[in-house]
Scaffold this motif. Structure first.
Motif, PDB file in Angstrom:
ATOM      1  N   ARG A 125       7.219  13.453  -3.107  1.00  0.00           N
ATOM      2  CA  ARG A 125       6.190  14.401  -3.383  1.00  0.00           C
ATOM      3  C   ARG A 125       5.493  14.711  -2.050  1.00  0.00           C
ATOM      4  NH1 ARG A 125       1.047  14.689  -3.487  1.00  0.00           N
ATOM      5  NH2 ARG A 125       0.741  12.240  -2.609  1.00  0.00           N
ATOM      6  N   ARG A 126       5.555  13.865  -0.896  1.00  0.00           N
ATOM      7  CA  ARG A 126       4.852  14.414   0.349  1.00  0.00           C
ATOM      8  C   ARG A 126       6.014  15.157   1.157  1.00  0.00           C
ATOM      9  NH1 ARG A 126       0.520  11.019   2.305  1.00  0.00           N
ATOM     10  NH2 ARG A 126      -0.267   9.356   0.806  1.00  0.00           N
ATOM     11  N   ASP A 138       0.979  -1.242   0.166  1.00  0.00           N
ATOM     12  CA  ASP A 138      -0.023  -0.166   0.147  1.00  0.00           C
ATOM     13  C   ASP A 138       0.839   1.261   0.119  1.00  0.00           C
ATOM     14  OD1 ASP A 138      -1.844   1.853   0.325  1.00  0.00           O
ATOM     15  OD2 ASP A 138      -2.863   1.002   1.979  1.00  0.00           O
ATOM     16  N   VAL A 139       1.030   1.723  -1.112  1.00  0.00           N
ATOM     17  CA  VAL A 139       2.025   2.945  -1.418  1.00  0.00           C
ATOM     18  C   VAL A 139       1.590   4.006  -0.389  1.00  0.00           C
ATOM     19  CG1 VAL A 139       3.168   4.329  -2.827  1.00  0.00           C
ATOM     20  CG2 VAL A 139       2.618   2.043  -3.688  1.00  0.00           C
ATOM     21  N   ASP A 140       0.348   4.393  -0.314  1.00  0.00           N
ATOM     22  CA  ASP A 140       0.003   5.468   0.331  1.00  0.00           C
ATOM     23  C   ASP A 140       0.315   5.326   1.878  1.00  0.00           C
ATOM     24  OD1 ASP A 140      -0.827   6.663  -1.860  1.00  0.00           O
ATOM     25  OD2 ASP A 140      -3.021   6.124  -1.784  1.00  0.00           O
ATOM     26  N   ALA A 141       0.123   4.038   2.435  1.00  0.00           N
ATOM     27  CA  ALA A 141       0.213   3.917   3.864  1.00  0.00           C
ATOM     28  C   ALA A 141       1.614   3.862   4.116  1.00  0.00           C
ATOM     29  CB  ALA A 141      -0.449   2.662   4.114  1.00  0.00           C
ATOM     30  N   VAL A 142       2.571   3.198   3.116  1.00  0.00           N
ATOM     31  CA  VAL A 142       3.982   3.267   3.655  1.00  0.00           C
ATOM     32  C   VAL A 142       4.520   4.546   3.467  1.00  0.00           C
ATOM     33  CG1 VAL A 142       6.169   2.391   2.737  1.00  0.00           C
ATOM     34  CG2 VAL A 142       4.431   0.938   2.644  1.00  0.00           C
ATOM     35  N   ALA A 143       3.992   5.561   2.423  1.00  0.00           N
ATOM     36  CA  ALA A 143       4.632   6.773   2.125  1.00  0.00           C
ATOM     37  C   ALA A 143       4.246   7.601   3.309  1.00  0.00           C
ATOM     38  CB  ALA A 143       4.247   7.485   0.912  1.00  0.00           C
ATOM     39  N   SER A 144       3.187   7.535   3.735  1.00  0.00           N
ATOM     40  CA  SER A 144       2.409   8.217   5.092  1.00  0.00           C
ATOM     41  C   SER A 144       3.397   8.131   6.257  1.00  0.00           C
ATOM     42  CB  SER A 144       1.025   7.983   5.324  1.00  0.00           C
ATOM     43  OG  SER A 144       0.713   8.560   6.375  1.00  0.00           O
ATOM     44  N   ASN A 145       3.842   6.716   6.448  1.00  0.00           N
ATOM     45  CA  ASN A 145       4.677   6.542   7.606  1.00  0.00           C
ATOM     46  C   ASN A 145       6.156   7.088   7.418  1.00  0.00           C
ATOM     47  OD1 ASN A 145       3.309   4.497   9.816  1.00  0.00           O
ATOM     48  ND2 ASN A 145       2.653   3.970   7.768  1.00  0.00           N
ATOM     49  N   LEU A 146       6.548   6.987   6.370  1.00  0.00           N
ATOM     50  CA  LEU A 146       7.813   7.442   5.995  1.00  0.00           C
ATOM     51  C   LEU A 146       7.984   8.969   5.789  1.00  0.00           C
ATOM     52  CD1 LEU A 146       9.098   4.784   3.080  1.00  0.00           C
ATOM     53  CD2 LEU A 146       9.517   4.984   5.586  1.00  0.00           C
ATOM     54  N   SER A 147       7.011   9.707   5.810  1.00  0.00           N
ATOM     55  CA  SER A 147       7.144  11.287   5.689  1.00  0.00           C
ATOM     56  C   SER A 147       6.779  11.781   6.727  1.00  0.00           C
ATOM     57  CB  SER A 147       6.207  11.613   4.297  1.00  0.00           C
ATOM     58  OG  SER A 147       4.783  11.389   4.535  1.00  0.00           O
ATOM     59  N   SER A 148       6.712  11.003   8.109  1.00  0.00           N
ATOM     60  CA  SER A 148       6.362  11.532   9.444  1.00  0.00           C
ATOM     61  C   SER A 148       7.141  12.678   9.630  1.00  0.00           C
ATOM     62  CB  SER A 148       6.211  10.500  10.333  1.00  0.00           C
ATOM     63  OG  SER A 148       7.210   9.705  10.372  1.00  0.00           O
ATOM     64  N   SER A 149       7.060  13.105  10.832  1.00  0.00           N
ATOM     65  CA  SER A 149       7.668  14.317  11.347  1.00  0.00           C
ATOM     66  C   SER A 149       8.775  13.964  11.710  1.00  0.00           C
ATOM     67  CB  SER A 149       6.863  15.108  12.144  1.00  0.00           C
ATOM     68  OG  SER A 149       6.618  14.155  13.493  1.00  0.00           O
ATOM     69  N   THR A 150       9.006  12.635  12.197  1.00  0.00           N
ATOM     70  CA  THR A 150      10.372  12.026  12.872  1.00  0.00           C
ATOM     71  C   THR A 150      11.215  11.657  12.042  1.00  0.00           C
ATOM     72  OG1 THR A 150       8.614  11.190  14.653  1.00  0.00           O
ATOM     73  CG2 THR A 150      10.982  10.198  14.203  1.00  0.00           C
ATOM     74  N   LEU A 151      10.908  11.171  10.709  1.00  0.00           N
ATOM     75  CA  LEU A 151      11.860  10.836   9.834  1.00  0.00           C
ATOM     76  C   LEU A 151      12.288  12.054   8.965  1.00  0.00           C
ATOM     77  CD1 LEU A 151      10.727   7.245   8.443  1.00  0.00           C
ATOM     78  CD2 LEU A 151      12.589   7.934  10.058  1.00  0.00           C
ATOM     79  N   SER A 152      11.372  13.116   8.833  1.00  0.00           N
ATOM     80  CA  SER A 152      11.505  14.080   7.881  1.00  0.00           C
ATOM     81  C   SER A 152      12.540  14.995   8.668  1.00  0.00           C
ATOM     82  CB  SER A 152      10.408  14.766   7.728  1.00  0.00           C
ATOM     83  OG  SER A 152       9.731  15.166   8.902  1.00  0.00           O
ATOM     84  N   THR A 163      20.697  13.180   8.966  1.00  0.00           N
ATOM     85  CA  THR A 163      21.670  12.249   8.455  1.00  0.00           C
ATOM     86  C   THR A 163      21.162  11.569   7.099  1.00  0.00           C
ATOM     87  OG1 THR A 163      20.703  10.541   9.583  1.00  0.00           O
ATOM     88  CG2 THR A 163      22.603  11.721  10.561  1.00  0.00           C
ATOM     89  N   PRO A 164      22.081  11.165   6.000  1.00  0.00           N
ATOM     90  CA  PRO A 164      21.473  10.561   4.706  1.00  0.00           C
ATOM     91  C   PRO A 164      20.831   9.128   5.189  1.00  0.00           C
ATOM     92  CG  PRO A 164      23.695  11.113   4.723  1.00  0.00           C
ATOM     93  CD  PRO A 164      23.381  11.447   6.039  1.00  0.00           C
ATOM     94  N   VAL A 165      19.825   8.730   4.405  1.00  0.00           N
ATOM     95  CA  VAL A 165      18.933   7.819   4.608  1.00  0.00           C
ATOM     96  C   VAL A 165      18.918   6.589   3.581  1.00  0.00           C
ATOM     97  CG1 VAL A 165      16.605   7.000   4.953  1.00  0.00           C
ATOM     98  CG2 VAL A 165      17.250   9.200   5.895  1.00  0.00           C
ATOM     99  N   LEU A 166      19.285   5.469   3.879  1.00  0.00           N
ATOM    100  CA  LEU A 166      18.997   4.394   3.010  1.00  0.00           C
ATOM    101  C   LEU A 166      17.824   3.694   3.223  1.00  0.00           C
ATOM    102  CD1 LEU A 166      22.663   2.843   3.104  1.00  0.00           C
ATOM    103  CD2 LEU A 166      21.439   4.156   0.994  1.00  0.00           C
ATOM    104  N   CYS A 167      16.924   3.461   2.040  1.00  0.00           N
ATOM    105  CA  CYS A 167      15.770   2.754   2.496  1.00  0.00           C
ATOM    106  C   CYS A 167      15.594   1.631   1.505  1.00  0.00           C
ATOM    107  CB  CYS A 167      14.556   3.776   2.142  1.00  0.00           C
ATOM    108  SG  CYS A 167      12.904   3.272   2.662  1.00  0.00           S
ATOM    109  N   PHE A 168      15.794   0.436   2.324  1.00  0.00           N
ATOM    110  CA  PHE A 168      15.926  -0.736   1.578  1.00  0.00           C
ATOM    111  C   PHE A 168      14.343  -1.288   1.688  1.00  0.00           C
ATOM    112  CE2 PHE A 168      20.181  -0.500   3.137  1.00  0.00           C
ATOM    113  CZ  PHE A 168      21.026  -1.169   2.502  1.00  0.00           C
ATOM    114  N   LEU A 169      13.992  -1.907   0.313  1.00  0.00           N
ATOM    115  CA  LEU A 169      12.673  -2.652   0.185  1.00  0.00           C
ATOM    116  C   LEU A 169      13.058  -4.170   0.341  1.00  0.00           C
ATOM    117  CD1 LEU A 169      11.854   0.232  -0.695  1.00  0.00           C
ATOM    118  CD2 LEU A 169      10.088  -0.925  -1.956  1.00  0.00           C
TER     119      LEU A 169
END
Length: 593
Positions: A249-250, A208-222, A226-232
């Motif tokens: 985009r978010r 669910d791209v919207d649900a995952v993007a909503s969690n990743l674009s939260s205030s904590t991660l934003s 430091t640079p971020v490596l996001c592994f799928l």
């Protein structure tokens, strides 16, 4: 035949010699012998299934023929049994009255192989199955009791590496060695190969791209600096570009000043065997998963180099940390825009994925975030199980220091560099005064390793994602190549930030000629009562093993000392006649009576 006597008739009055065969297990023995059923419980299960089907059939026949429940249940029952291959047609319930255990026995894999002319006898077919020569689709089957359904029947064949398949193809003039390729279905470690080229087919699972993007674009991660490596996880890599664009985009819409995000990928789906180079001596070209930024005590980032090639490997990243392609657990990404500081790691996928375990074990000192696609919950920090596992590995490494007999367990022949790793282990163990045995075993088990009780520790040489085994049920611990090299080197120290699971590592440090008094005392007290002389440095030198320096310095009581430990030779004394009598009163002692 004589008539029975009176007492014999009394004893056998309840025995019917004309019908006793039908009342006992004669039919069971005939079926088991005919279909070569090795486990009697299998026959009992088939018999129980037949009883359930016949009882359900009798209940359905009591209903009216026009009853909707009878019609629906009859169709489902006939469809299920027909798909299993137990019945030949789906006409009516009459044929179910003649159902027997032999109907299920005929769907066993050895029987199907004999009918398909893959084997002449059932006994031979069972042998082929137990040895791993038969597969159904992509999965290798080693259980002779496997029931083959009607849909699976066309996919029963030999495994790609089976000698029987090569012999059949050679007989039919269809063997082509140049077209030999291993096709791997499912998750893969993407480790360098040594023998046969491989083609990888990853499973696909939508996110669910919207649900995952909503969690990743939260205030904590934003708010990370430091640079971020996001592994799928590999089943989700087909949505990598879509998810990266949605997260960007978010964050842009929220106006967050986030650092650079990198999304590693597995760009290749085919691997060719690597050629052995003279400089690498057969070792792996580079450390799989060590090309990440490490921060030292001064805060400067340094990039690891290939130990086996001393920086001359083409697969390693250049010395400049701002350029080069980085690799870890089969993933690749570009480091051109990466900063020199520490990196934050994010994992999106199953929490039990082998690649996640490899990444977290080799990068346990860096910040981690994990997102489970089943619950879409974002968790911060390294799991407690990883910390516990690292402590467990440290304890096993310390146990390996005191071992005198080591078993090198070769668990793979397809990973590049395994021969050099075995040779390196044997040389390091010999330098540490240990005896080694090399065993080739594709799938270790407690029963197999129990045949070697004299071996005190095993070193597993296998794929990086398959080296960590839960050895609680084993008689001897099983450690990795990296842990063994630390255990065989007296001057090495455990460092979680440098933990690795590949073959490339430095050899044991050589002891200097000049050693201080503390080192000499530790050498003399090594291994307690098990002292091993080293012929290269002198007759009275000992191998460095454990730190017994405290006992040598602090203990006041001295027991039986051996010359090998530094004690002076004992002066011979003449034998003295001892006392005689009982302990209550020896001869020559004064009596109190």
């Amino acid at each position: 035949m004589r008539q029975l006597k009176f007492h014999e008739k009394k004893l056998l009055k309840k025995v019917d010699f004309l019908q006793w065969k039908n009342k006992h297990n004669l039919r069971e023995l005939q079926v088991m012998r005919r279909y070569h059923i090795q486990d009697r419980d299998d026959y009992k299960k088939y018999n129980k299934l037949v009883g359930m089907v016949t009882s359900l059939t009798s209940v359905l026949k009591k209903l009216a023929p026009t009853d909707p429940a009878r019609i629906e249940l009859t169709e489902k029952l006939l469809d299920r049994l027909h798909d299993m291959g137990v019945i030949t047609t789906k006409k009516s319930l009459v044929q179910l009255e003649k159902l027997s255990t032999a109907s299920f026995c005929r769907r066993r894999l050895p029987v199907v192989m004999v009918r398909a002319k893959m084997s002449e006898t059932l006994k031979e077919a069972i042998t082929f199955i137990e040895q791993g020569h038969v597969r159904i689709g992509p999965d290798t089957v080693t259980d002779p009791a496997f029931l083959v359904t009607r849909a699976m029947e066309d996919f029963v064949t030999w495994v790609d590496t089976s000698r029987i398949k090569r012999k059949v193809m050679q007989y039919n003039d269809r063997l082509d060695d140049y077209d030999l390729m291993h096709v791997h279905y499912g998750r893969a470690s993407m480790t360098a190969l040594s023998r046969i080229p491989a083609f990888f087919v990853f499973p696909t699972q939508d996110l669910d791209v919207d649900a995952v993007a909503s969690n990743l674009s939260s205030s904590t991660l934003s708010s990370l600096d430091t640079p971020v490596l996001c592994f799928l996880d590999q089943p989700h890599l087909h949505q990598r570009a879509e998810l990266a664009a949605e997260v960007a985009r978010r964050m842009e819409a929220a106006g967050s000043l986030s650092p650079h995000w990198t999304w590693p990928d597995v760009p290749i789906r085919q691997l060719e065997p690597e050629a052995l180079t003279a400089s690498g001596a057969g070792l792996a070209s580079c450390r799989a998963g060590d090309e990440h930024a490490q921060t030292d005590s001064a805060g400067d980032a340094t990039r690891g180099t290939c130990c086996a090639h001393q920086g001359d490997c083409s697969a390693t990243a250049p010395a400049d940390s701002s350029v080069g392609e980085l690799r870890a657990a089969g993933y690749r990404w570009s480091g051109t825009e990466m900063g020199a500081g520490p990196v934050t790691y994010i994992w999106i996928g199953a929490p039990d994925a082998p690649a996640l375990q490899l990444l977290q074990l080799t990068r346990s000192t860096l910040p981690w975030w994990t997102l489970d696609p089943t619950t879409y919950t974002l968790e911060e920090g390294l799991p407690v199980g990883v910390r516990r596992l690292l402590r467990r590995r440290y304890a096993l490494m310390e146990r390996a220091r005191d071992a005198s007999i080591v078993g090198v367990l070769v668990g793979t022949l397809g990973v590049a560099g395994y021969l050099g790793a075995v040779e390196q282990l044997c040389n390091a163990a010999e330098a540490a005064g240990k005896k080694t045995y090399t065993l080739l075993m594709g799938k270790p088990s407690p029963a197999k390793l129990a045949n070697f009780p004299e071996i005190e520790v095993f070193v597993l040489v296998a794929d990086p994602q398959g080296q960590i085994l839960d050895c609680k049920e084993y008689l001897a611990p099983i450690i990795t190549h990296h842990e063994a090299m630390l255990a065989f080197s007296p001057d090495s120290e455990w460092d979680e930030s440098l933990y690795r699971l590949d073959f490339g590592t430095d050899g044991p440090a050589q002891a200097s000629e000049e050693t201080d008094a503390t080192s000499e005392l530790a050498l003399r007290a090594a291994k307690g009562l098990r002292l091993t002389p080293v012929a290269t440095t002198g007759a009275h030198a000992l191998t460095p093993a454990s730190a017994a320096d405290y006992l040598v310095h602090k203990r006041s009581w001295r027991g039986v000392e051996a010359p090998l430990a530094g004690a002076a030779p004992a002066v011979p004394r003449a034998a003295v006649e001892g006392r005689s009598g009982r302990a209550a009163g020896y001869q020559g002692e004064p009596s109190n009576l």
